[in-house]
Design an enzyme around this catalytic site. Structure first.
Site, PDB file in Angstrom:
ATOM      1  CG  ASP A   1      14.079  -0.768  12.126  1.00 25.72           C
ATOM      2  OD1 ASP A   1      14.080  -0.811  11.218  1.00 25.72           O
ATOM      3  OD2 ASP A   1      13.505  -1.586  12.469  1.00 25.72           O
TER       4      ASP A   1
ATOM      5  CG  HIS B   1      10.868   0.806  12.326  1.00 28.74           C
ATOM      6  ND1 HIS B   1      10.548  -0.200  11.955  1.00 28.74           N
ATOM      7  CD2 HIS B   1      10.258   1.187  13.361  1.00 28.74           C
ATOM      8  CE1 HIS B   1      10.604  -1.148  13.119  1.00 28.74           C
ATOM      9  NE2 HIS B   1      10.126  -0.483  14.584  1.00 28.74           N
TER      10      HIS B   1
ATOM     11  CB  SER C   1      -0.970   0.287   1.019  1.00 32.10           C
ATOM     12  OG  SER C   1       0.131  -0.344   2.261  1.00 32.10           O
ATOM     13  CG  ASN C   2       3.864   2.757   3.235  1.00 36.50           C
ATOM     14  OD1 ASN C   2       3.761   3.742   3.589  1.00 36.50           O
ATOM     15  ND2 ASN C   2       3.477   1.796   4.054  1.00 36.50           N
TER      16      ASN C   2
ATOM     17  CD  GLU D   1       2.946   2.920   7.390  1.00 39.42           C
ATOM     18  OE1 GLU D   1       4.041   2.197   8.341  1.00 39.42           O
ATOM     19  OE2 GLU D   1       2.277   2.317   6.839  1.00 39.42           O
TER      20      GLU D   1
ATOM     21  CG  LEU E   1       8.838  -8.423   5.607  1.00 44.83           C
ATOM     22  CD1 LEU E   1       8.237  -9.195   5.694  1.00 44.83           C
ATOM     23  CD2 LEU E   1       8.890  -7.323   7.038  1.00 44.83           C
TER      24      LEU E   1
ATOM     25  CG  LEU F   1      20.422  -6.120   7.089  1.00 44.31           C
ATOM     26  CD1 LEU F   1      20.184  -4.874   7.377  1.00 44.31           C
ATOM     27  CD2 LEU F   1      21.770  -7.251   8.016  1.00 44.31           C
TER      28      LEU F   1
ATOM     29  CG  ASN G   1      13.257   1.274   6.676  1.00 44.99           C
ATOM     30  OD1 ASN G   1      12.210  -0.018   5.860  1.00 44.99           O
ATOM     31  ND2 ASN G   1      12.568   0.839   7.412  1.00 44.99           N
TER      32      ASN G   1
HETATM   33  C1  GRF Z   1       4.217  -0.771   6.762  1.00 43.67           C
HETATM   34  O1  GRF Z   1       3.723  -0.103   8.033  1.00 43.67           O
HETATM   35  C2  GRF Z   1       5.562  -0.338   7.358  1.00 43.67           C
HETATM   36  O2  GRF Z   1       5.648   0.999   7.857  1.00 43.67           O
HETATM   37  C3  GRF Z   1       6.473  -1.199   6.655  1.00 43.67           C
HETATM   38  O3  GRF Z   1       5.785  -2.189   6.774  1.00 43.67           O
HETATM   39  C4  GRF Z   1       4.416  -2.229   6.384  1.00 43.67           C
HETATM   40  C5  GRF Z   1       4.034  -1.940   4.555  1.00 43.67           C
HETATM   41  O4  GRF Z   1       2.464  -2.095   4.026  1.00 43.67           O
HETATM   42  N1  GRF Z   1       7.731  -1.415   7.095  1.00 43.67           N
HETATM   43  P1  GRF Z   1       2.507  -2.071   2.958  1.00 43.67           P
HETATM   44  O5  GRF Z   1       2.854  -3.186   2.343  1.00 43.67           O
HETATM   45  O6  GRF Z   1       2.930  -0.917   1.895  1.00 43.67           O
HETATM   46  O7  GRF Z   1       1.014  -2.173   2.769  1.00 43.67           O
END
Ligand code: GRF
Length: 188
Positions: free
Chosen positions: A143, A102, A13-14, A172, A85, A87, A100
């Site tokens: 992080d 978080h 979604s991001n 976000e 997910l 490193l 990134n």
């Molecule tokens: C988000 O909450 C982001 O902060 C974290 O992973 C999630 C990703 O969500 N790092 P999406 O795949 O963008 O829906």
């Protein structure tokens, strides 16, 4: 034109929000989306939005320089980790600017295993009064890099990991693209 490569492992979604934000941007474009998971929904989203979408293998990512060289060839200016997910190997961090997001207020609730619902579970278990998002540069430690932006939200007594995740998600959506835009506008 500055070029972004997005790395993501999940729903995306991001990634989608970033693609939409820069769709008609005069100076910044999303070049491509890359995932370590062949069936990640982010790849479908990218294809639907007419952005190149590529799965990659661990071998291409870590043991060989295939992915690194691909980013160099495309003259990528910024790698965006959007729910990625793994490193990132040091070779990427040495060659590229990497950012990134978080879903908590680093340095709290960061580090290995602190992703997705695990973060929100821990925040609620500890009865925190606030949580939020952290957008940061990436270095070799999980992080850990320089914080570019943080936004907070309240954690109320009735919040569950799911309701907290929704609040974080809103932050976000609002702030990640704008922070990327500011970062790329400030770099030459
Ligand atoms: C988000 O909450 C982001 O902060 C974290 O992973 C999630 C990703 O969500 N790092 P999406 O795949 O963008 O829906």
């Amino acid at each position: 034109m500055k070029k972004i490569a997005i790395l993501a492992s999940g729903s995306g979604s991001n990634a989608e929000n970033i693609i939409q934000f820069f769709k008609h941007h005069p100076n910044i474009q999303v070049d491509s989306v890359w995932s370590n998971k062949r069936d990640a929904f982010v790849l479908e989203r990218a294809e639907r939005l007419k952005v190149e979408a590529h799965p990659f293998s661990m071998d291409e990512f870590i043991s060989t320089d295939k992915l690194l060289n691909e980013f160099k060839k495309r003259e990528i200016d910024l790698i965006v980790l959007a729910g990625f997910l793994l490193l990132l190997p040091q070779k990427f961090v040495r060659e590229f600017l990497v950012v990134n997001i978080h879903p908590a207020l680093l340095p709290s609730y960061g580090g290995k295993g602190m992703y997705g619902v695990h973060v929100h579970n821990a925040v609620i278990a500890n009865k925190e009064l606030e949580s939020g998002i952290t957008i940061h540069l990436v270095d070799e430690v999980y992080d850990h890099g320089k914080v570019l932006f943080q936004a907070k939200c309240a954690v109320e007594s009735q919040d569950t990991p799911e309701t907290l995740a929704l609040k974080i998600h809103e932050l976000e959506m609002e702030h990640f693209p704008r922070t990327i835009e500011a970062l790329l506008s400030g770099s030459d």
